[in-house]
Design a protein around this motif. Structure first.
Motif, short mmCIF file in Angstrom:
data_model
loop_
_atom_site.label_atom_id
_atom_site.label_comp_id
_atom_site.label_asym_id
_atom_site.label_seq_id
_atom_site.Cartn_x
_atom_site.Cartn_y
_atom_site.Cartn_z
N PRO A 150 0.89 -0.71 0.28
CA PRO A 150 -0.05 -0.44 -0.01
C PRO A 150 0.99 1.35 -0.04
O PRO A 150 2.07 0.88 0.44
CB PRO A 150 -0.69 -0.15 1.32
CG PRO A 150 -0.29 -1.24 1.95
CD PRO A 150 0.82 -1.97 0.76
N THR A 151 0.52 2.44 -0.69
CA THR A 151 1.05 3.32 -0.69
C THR A 151 -0.30 4.77 -0.30
O THR A 151 -0.43 5.33 -1.86
CB THR A 151 1.54 3.90 -2.09
OG1 THR A 151 1.05 3.58 -3.36
CG2 THR A 151 3.26 2.88 -2.77
N PRO A 152 -0.65 4.76 0.71
CA PRO A 152 -1.63 5.66 0.54
C PRO A 152 -1.14 6.65 0.56
O PRO A 152 0.31 7.38 1.51
CB PRO A 152 -2.12 5.16 2.35
CG PRO A 152 -1.13 4.31 3.15
CD PRO A 152 0.10 3.66 1.82
N PHE A 191 -8.14 8.85 3.32
CA PHE A 191 -6.78 7.75 3.30
C PHE A 191 -6.49 6.28 2.69
O PHE A 191 -6.68 6.16 3.42
CB PHE A 191 -5.88 7.99 4.39
CG PHE A 191 -4.32 8.49 5.02
CD1 PHE A 191 -3.75 9.82 4.59
CD2 PHE A 191 -3.43 6.86 4.83
CE1 PHE A 191 -2.62 10.08 4.31
CE2 PHE A 191 -2.73 7.30 5.57
CZ PHE A 191 -2.26 8.58 4.52
N GLY A 192 -5.62 6.49 1.49
CA GLY A 192 -5.77 5.18 1.41
C GLY A 192 -5.18 5.92 -0.58
O GLY A 192 -4.52 5.94 -0.74
N GLU A 193 -5.56 4.29 -1.25
CA GLU A 193 -5.13 4.65 -2.96
C GLU A 193 -6.32 4.80 -3.24
O GLU A 193 -7.55 3.83 -3.44
CB GLU A 193 -4.73 3.17 -3.26
CG GLU A 193 -3.45 2.76 -2.28
CD GLU A 193 -1.89 1.52 -2.80
OE1 GLU A 193 -2.08 1.60 -4.15
OE2 GLU A 193 -2.18 0.93 -2.26
N ARG A 194 -6.33 5.62 -4.85
CA ARG A 194 -7.06 5.71 -5.38
C ARG A 194 -7.61 4.56 -6.63
O ARG A 194 -8.75 4.45 -6.66
CB ARG A 194 -6.67 6.69 -6.71
CG ARG A 194 -8.04 7.76 -7.39
CD ARG A 194 -6.83 8.62 -9.32
NE ARG A 194 -7.73 9.21 -9.51
CZ ARG A 194 -8.93 10.06 -9.21
NH1 ARG A 194 -9.12 10.33 -8.19
NH2 ARG A 194 -9.40 10.64 -10.07
N ASN A 315 -9.54 -3.11 4.12
CA ASN A 315 -8.39 -3.02 3.61
C ASN A 315 -8.16 -1.67 3.84
O ASN A 315 -7.18 -0.51 4.34
CB ASN A 315 -7.24 -3.43 2.15
CG ASN A 315 -7.16 -4.78 1.97
OD1 ASN A 315 -7.08 -5.04 2.65
ND2 ASN A 315 -6.78 -4.25 0.77
N LEU A 316 -9.47 -0.70 3.15
CA LEU A 316 -8.74 1.37 3.47
C LEU A 316 -9.36 1.30 5.46
O LEU A 316 -9.49 2.28 5.15
CB LEU A 316 -9.50 1.42 2.94
CG LEU A 316 -9.69 1.65 1.59
CD1 LEU A 316 -9.80 2.11 0.04
CD2 LEU A 316 -7.96 2.10 1.57
N LEU A 338 -11.61 9.89 7.42
CA LEU A 338 -11.21 10.43 6.69
C LEU A 338 -9.62 10.70 6.56
O LEU A 338 -9.25 10.39 7.83
CB LEU A 338 -12.22 12.39 7.05
CG LEU A 338 -13.08 12.41 6.51
CD1 LEU A 338 -14.16 12.98 6.92
CD2 LEU A 338 -13.64 11.85 5.07
N SER A 339 -9.39 11.25 6.17
CA SER A 339 -7.71 11.50 5.61
C SER A 339 -6.77 11.96 6.79
O SER A 339 -5.85 11.90 7.30
CB SER A 339 -7.26 12.19 4.19
OG SER A 339 -7.56 13.37 3.97
#
Length: 347
Positions: A150-152, A191-194, A315-316, A338-339
């Motif tokens: 992961p590269t959030p 906060f995650g991966e698009r 995962n998120l 939220l991020s």
């Protein structure tokens, strides 16, 4: 006179003993029996409603604890099952992928040699069509099982929703359905991966399109940014609720447990994808997130789309469930931290 007093005292004692048995000893006996049954593994057992305020509070607390144990047990069982299926899926995808590539290569060779034979061309068209279907299944298995580093980063949920709806419209996927975007103006950012969030929207919208069938229908995608406390309390219409839509509040055990791990003032992102299709039967509300389980006709679905959605949401560090939609069909509801508060929920 002494005898009369003795009789009165005896009556009072008997009455007191009866009341003690009725209000205390009897209910406590039921509480003990129920607690023993629960301790023995009968998690379907529930405490009876208490006849006093204290016993009612005790019964309510024990029943909530049992519900929580059931939910945790179901979550653990599901996690173990998904991990096992993931390992199996990875092996199957690898073993099928190699011979499938060889089959496709042979099909292309044959096509170049039988260009004037219509019957052979039709047969090869069928081979390519079914090979493509197998390839979609394999890709789904890999998407489900493949671990990725992961590269959030902060991801704008509204931006992703608009992009996926536009992409599916360009591909003609949504030509039979009317998609309405009701997006909050308060910048919901997780906060995650698009790519992961895009997959979630794609699978949910494809699922809605399949549910609506050839006749089409309506799909609503809406986003909100609200506090965990507001969702837990089930409070009524909020200031940014669309005027013509009744927002569904968190009612499922899964959502409630997720929200209870958050601070009441912690804001969360809520996503709803609802359609006007036939809906999901209550008995399938949990099973539809299992790999390979599908309510579609044979050949129309792999049963991996919603399983992939559930895996990505986990995962998120979010939550997802399905319930009856105001539009008449199924409403898939997702909650995400939220991020700016990633550490407060789902850790």
């Amino acid at each position: 006179l002494v005898g009369l007093i003795a009789v009165d005292v005896a009556v009072l004692v008997l009455f007191g003993a009866h009341q003690l048995q009725r209000l205390v000893n009897g209910p406590l006996g039921e509480v003990v029996a129920t607690a023993e049954a629960i301790a023995g593994g009968d998690l379907a057992r529930r405490m009876p409603a208490g006849s006093t305020r204290e016993l009612a509070a005790l019964s309510s607390s024990v029943n909530r604890m049992t519900d929580h144990l059931l939910n945790e047990q179901a979550h653990r069982t599901r996690a173990e099952k998904l991990a096992t299926v993931g390992r199996l899926a990875a092996g199957i995808a690898h073993e099928i992928g190699n011979p499938l590539g060889a089959i496709n290569g042979f099909v292309h060779i044959l096509r170049s040699r039988v260009r004037d034979d219509d019957d052979a061309g039709s047969a090869l068209d069928g081979l390519e069509r079914e090979s493509s279907r197998i390839d979609r299944i394999v890709r789904g298995l890999l998407d489900y099982s493949r671990p990725r580093r992961p590269t959030p980063t902060p991801v704008d949920i509204n931006e992703v929703a608009r992009g996926v709806v536009s992409m599916l419209a360009d591909q003609g996927v949504t030509r039979r359905i009317r998609v309405r975007l009701l997006l909050t103006q308060r910048d919901p950012v997780l906060f995650g991966e698009r790519h992961d969030l895009e997959q979630v929207f794609v699978n949910l919208l494809l699922n809605a399109a399949d549910a609506l069938g050839p006749g089409g229908g309506d799909v609503v995608v809406r986003t909100l940014r609200v506090s965990a406390g507001e969702l837990l309390s089930g409070r009524g219409r909020r200031h940014d609720d669309p005027a013509d839509i009744s927002i569904e509040r968190a009612a499922s055990t899964r959502a409630r447990d997720w929200l209870q791990r958050a601070r009441p003032d912690c804001e969360v992102a809520q996503i709803v994808v609802a359609d006007s299709g036939p809906g999901i039967p209550p008995e399938d509300a949990e099973r539809i997130f299992d790999p390979f389980y599908t309510t579609k006709e044979p050949g129309r679905g792999t049963g991996l789309g919603l399983a992939i959605v559930a895996r990505i949401v986990d995962n998120l560090r979010g939550a997802v469930w399905v319930q009856h939609a105001r539009e008449g069909g199924a409403a898939f509801i997702l909650l995400f931290p939220l991020s700016d508060t990633p550490e407060r929920i789902g850790a």
